[in-house]
Write an enzyme that holds these catalytic residues in place. Structure first.
Site, mmCIF file in Angstrom:
data_model
loop_
_atom_site.group_PDB
_atom_site.id
_atom_site.type_symbol
_atom_site.label_atom_id
_atom_site.label_comp_id
_atom_site.label_asym_id
_atom_site.label_seq_id
_atom_site.Cartn_x
_atom_site.Cartn_y
_atom_site.Cartn_z
ATOM 1 N N GLU A 136 0.390 -4.754 -2.594
ATOM 2 C CA GLU A 136 -0.751 -5.629 -2.858
ATOM 3 C C GLU A 136 -0.374 -6.778 -3.790
ATOM 4 O OE1 GLU A 136 -3.743 -3.876 -5.366
ATOM 5 O OE2 GLU A 136 -5.233 -5.346 -4.810
ATOM 6 N N ASP A 171 -7.080 -7.664 -1.501
ATOM 7 C CA ASP A 171 -8.127 -7.519 -2.518
ATOM 8 C C ASP A 171 -8.773 -8.893 -2.729
ATOM 9 O OD1 ASP A 171 -9.353 -7.505 -5.121
ATOM 10 O OD2 ASP A 171 -8.164 -5.755 -5.676
ATOM 11 N N GLN A 197 -9.818 -4.195 -0.505
ATOM 12 C CA GLN A 197 -10.572 -3.898 -1.730
ATOM 13 C C GLN A 197 -11.421 -5.126 -2.056
ATOM 14 O OE1 GLN A 197 -7.069 -3.114 -4.110
ATOM 15 N NE2 GLN A 197 -7.435 -0.911 -4.060
ATOM 16 N N GLU A 233 -13.601 -1.989 -5.560
ATOM 17 C CA GLU A 233 -12.689 -1.882 -6.709
ATOM 18 C C GLU A 233 -13.069 -2.971 -7.712
ATOM 19 O OE1 GLU A 233 -8.572 -3.215 -6.629
ATOM 20 O OE2 GLU A 233 -7.935 -1.377 -7.602
HETATM 21 O O1 LIG Z 1 -5.267 -4.187 -9.558
HETATM 22 C C1 LIG Z 1 -5.584 -3.943 -8.388
HETATM 23 O O2 LIG Z 1 -6.265 -4.719 -7.747
HETATM 24 C C2 LIG Z 1 -5.138 -2.728 -7.709
HETATM 25 O O3 LIG Z 1 -5.560 -2.490 -6.621
HETATM 26 C C3 LIG Z 1 -4.174 -1.851 -8.336
HETATM 27 O O4 LIG Z 1 -4.040 -0.707 -7.598
HETATM 28 C C4 LIG Z 1 -4.466 -1.511 -9.725
HETATM 29 O O5 LIG Z 1 -4.118 -0.248 -9.921
HETATM 30 MG MG LIG Z 2 -6.754 -4.075 -5.802
#
Ligand SMILES: O=C(O)C(=O)[C@H](O)CO
Ligand SMILES: [Mg+2]
Length: 260
Positions: A136, A171, A197, A233
């Site tokens: 990521e 994310d 995420q 998240e």
């Molecule tokens: O920081 C993030 O966005 C994550 O997904 C990591 O896994 C943090 O642990």
């Molecule tokens: Mg993340």
């Protein structure tokens, strides 16, 4: 769309093992737990079974979040440490039937770090051919010095590793910080993405008003062939359950109309 809750960040109003059932009651079908290593596999299994939730993702490496390290995959002088941690993550993932292991790169830079990460990922994907591994991009304002901080960089590494069981974790919070354009970045890298995420920018809170067009993003995900999980998240603004209007809306038929 299938939604899971990152119980390292959500439902912190209660002890960790109670968060699984709270997530299920709130409408999530799965949970992510970033650092499960301080708990026993037995306790986590029982919490997941009782709640009826899948465990969707854990992080490698084992250190807890307060400890400082952010992984070791790209750190040339920590190869043994990375491999030891990976084996431990794998044992936990297999016991909990975890869907994805997120491999964290650590703080590093330059060609040696890239080569090291590629070699470590080749080793890990071959060692665990049935496990799904993700990487990521994380923005460096949030995590100073973190090696994997760009989508083209991550795509290049996935290509160089050349393993079916390695993919991209996308994310929205980091994507906006890195590129300023979540929808285009999602579209450009969609074929590599197997885990999503979500979090707002800049607050990293629940989806809502702000520079990220969440209705547009959910629509783009629905319209794509993405069939993976979407994980909440973020750091809830208040009580976790007070900030779940977005989930109720998306769990309807996706058009904002209540399902019959
Ligand atoms: O920081 C993030 O966005 C994550 O997904 C990591 O896994 C943090 O642990
Ligand atoms: Mg993340």
């Amino acid at each position: 769309m299938r939604f899971c809750a990152n119980v390292t960040l959500l439902f912190t109003e209660m002890p960790m093992l109670q968060r699984f059932s709270a997530a299920k009651r709130a409408g999530f079908d799965g949970v992510e737990i970033l650092f499960p290593y301080d708990l026993t596999v037995k306790d986590i299994s029982r919490a997941a079974l009782t709640a009826g939730t899948d465990v969707v993702l854990i992080n490698c490496p084992p250190p807890n979040w307060a400890g400082g390290p952010r992984g070791f995959a790209a750190e040339p002088d920590r190869i043994e440490r990375f491999r030891r941690d990976f084996d431990r993550s794998l044992r936990v993932a297999e016991a909990l039937r975890v869907r994805h292991i997120h491999i964290m790169a650590g703080r590093a830079e330059g060609d040696a770090a890239r080569d090291c990460m590629i070699e470590n990922l080749r080793w890990a994907t071959a060692r665990a051919p049935h496990a799904s591994l993700t990487i990521e991009p994380i923005n460096r304002d949030t995590m100073p010095g973190y090696f994997l901080c760009d989508y083209d960089q991550a795509a290049g590494i996935i290509d160089q590793v050349g393993a079916q069981n390695l993919s991209l974790q996308f994310d929205t919070f980091h994507a906006h910080a890195i590129t300023g354009d979540v929808l285009s970045t999602f579209a450009a890298h969609r074929p590599l993405i197997r885990h999503i995420q979500i979090g707002s920018f800049p607050a990293r809170a629940e989806p809502g008003p702000g520079p990220i067009d969440f209705p547009g993003f959910f629509q783009a995900v629905r319209a794509s062939d993405y069939r993976g999980w979407i994980s909440a998240e973020y750091n809830p603004t208040g009580m976790t359950s007070d900030g779940l209007g977005w989930l109720a809306e998306e769990r309807r038929d996706g058009t904002g109309e209540a399902a019959s």
